[in-house]
Design an enzyme around this catalytic site. Structure first.
Site, PDB file in Angstrom:
ATOM      1  N   VAL A 106       0.860  -1.176   0.000  1.00 57.54           N
ATOM      2  CA  VAL A 106       0.000   0.000   0.000  1.00 57.54           C
ATOM      3  C   VAL A 106       0.898   1.229   0.000  1.00 57.54           C
ATOM      4  CG1 VAL A 106      -1.845   1.258   1.166  1.00 57.54           C
ATOM      5  CG2 VAL A 106      -1.783  -1.249   1.275  1.00 57.54           C
ATOM      6  N   CYS A 107       0.737   2.087  -0.999  1.00 53.82           N
ATOM      7  CA  CYS A 107       1.467   3.349  -1.096  1.00 53.82           C
ATOM      8  C   CYS A 107       2.977   3.088  -1.093  1.00 53.82           C
ATOM      9  CB  CYS A 107       1.028   4.284   0.028  1.00 53.82           C
ATOM     10  SG  CYS A 107       1.551   6.000  -0.171  1.00 53.82           S
ATOM     11  N   SER A 108       3.712   3.713  -0.162  1.00 50.64           N
ATOM     12  CA  SER A 108       5.175   3.600  -0.159  1.00 50.64           C
ATOM     13  C   SER A 108       5.670   2.224   0.267  1.00 50.64           C
ATOM     14  CB  SER A 108       5.790   4.674   0.739  1.00 50.64           C
ATOM     15  OG  SER A 108       5.317   4.561   2.071  1.00 50.64           O
ATOM     16  N   THR A 126       2.615   3.139  -7.130  1.00 53.45           N
ATOM     17  CA  THR A 126       2.659   3.670  -5.776  1.00 53.45           C
ATOM     18  C   THR A 126       1.977   5.028  -5.822  1.00 53.45           C
ATOM     19  OG1 THR A 126       4.093   4.150  -3.870  1.00 53.45           O
ATOM     20  CG2 THR A 126       4.907   4.817  -6.044  1.00 53.45           C
TER      21      THR A 126
END
Length: 324
Positions: A106-108, A126
């Site tokens: 998730v994301c970074s 991302t």
């Protein structure tokens, strides 16, 4: 099947992204007849981890808990773009994929997967703010900066914050079917499905009122999926010029009229395949594809499987009569 999920925590984890994974995979919804996942939060760096919000999280589970997981999820964290990671963490992620399980970021959290070499040669994403750096740091990765999430088989990556919900529900839908994914989404009060290829963000804020300028047209399109539609016809429906309508549509939905319409037609076809005995030609007519061949072509392009295979998967061979 998605029966066992572990969330891998690193120092300065972001609580929201962790909460997304806990909410989708870790909540017991057996009172609604939904499947229960064997869920655990795993610490990669000691018994107590700091969050970027200033409090700590403790968990009794260490890295050995990852070895039994069907899915290992890595939420976002502060400074993930610059920091290095313990080699035992990267080894554990590599073993996860090698033994046939899957990983989700998730994301970074994508930077952790990249450090393990799991993004090399794969499509991934991302948060749009970090995409350029992800591509620079991992040049073998095929970064797609504008999408909500990317499912590349063993490795699933998602963009910022709410896109993690979309990716997680996508995996629930794959494992347990649309009825379960929709029920989880209803409980969370979120949309049951957003296409992973949808744009991460729009070029201007949505209007402050609840009725955006293409909202009525979207509702009309949903009611008439069986009909042919052109941008010119839709623009007239919205009382705009075709050029203005196309621009407004892109700004307010993050996609084009054609792509939005195609996705809605595929979703309706999925629903009919799951819940009815109608033939492929009938479903093709109701969804605006015209004939079974066109339905099959677009279904395969969108979902990577045929309508008949999809019906068998979600209804079971004993429950259906195969229709050409």
């Amino acid at each position: 099947m998605l029966k066992n999920v572990a969330v891998l925590l690193l120092d300065e984890v972001h609580p929201f992204e962790l909460g997304v994974l806990c909410e989708v995979f870790g909540l017991d919804r057996s009172d609604e007849g939904l499947p229960v996942t064997d869920f655990a939060v795993v610490s990669a760096e000691g018994p107590a981890l700091r969050t970027h919000a200033g409090f700590t999280i403790s968990t009794p589970h260490g890295l050995d808990r990852l070895e039994e997981a069907d899915l290992v999820a890595v939420p976002a964290g502060s400074h993930f773009m610059e920091r290095t990671y313990p080699e035992e963490v990267l080894d554990a992620l590599r073993r996860t994929v090698e033994r046939g399980a899957r990983v989700l970021s998730v994301c970074s959290g994508a930077y952790v997967l990249g450090a393990a070499g799991l993004l090399d040669g794969r499509r991934c994403t991302t948060h749009w703010r970090h995409a350029e750096e992800l591509a620079r740091r991992f040049p073998e990765a095929r970064v797609e900066p504008d999408v909500l999430y990317v499912d590349d088989g063993a490795v699933i990556t998602s963009a910022g914050t709410a896109a993690g919900i979309d990716a997680a529900l996508h995996l629930v839908r794959q494992a347990h079917g649309p009825a379960v994914a929709n029920a989880v989404a209803r409980r969370m009060v979120v949309p049951p499905h957003r296409d992973g290829g949808q744009a991460q963000y729009i070029k201007r804020p949505l209007p402050r009122t609840r009725c955006d300028t293409v909202g009525d047209t979207l509702a009309w399109m949903e009611r008439h999926l069986d009909q042919e539609m052109s941008v010119e016809q839709l623009a007239a429906q919205a009382h705009m010029s075709p050029r203005t309508f196309a621009r407004r549509f892109q700004q307010e939905t993050g996609t084009t009229p054609y792509r939005w319409l195609l996705r809605q037609r595929v979703l309706l076809a999925q629903h009919l395949l799951e819940t009815s005995e109608e033939t492929m030609d009938t479903i093709a007519g109701r969804t605006g594809f015209g004939n079974a061949a066109a339905l099959r072509h677009q279904f395969v392009r969108s979902l990577g499987t045929t309508p008949n295979a999809y019906r068998r998967t979600f209804r079971g061979p004993a429950d259906i009569t195969e229709a050409a």
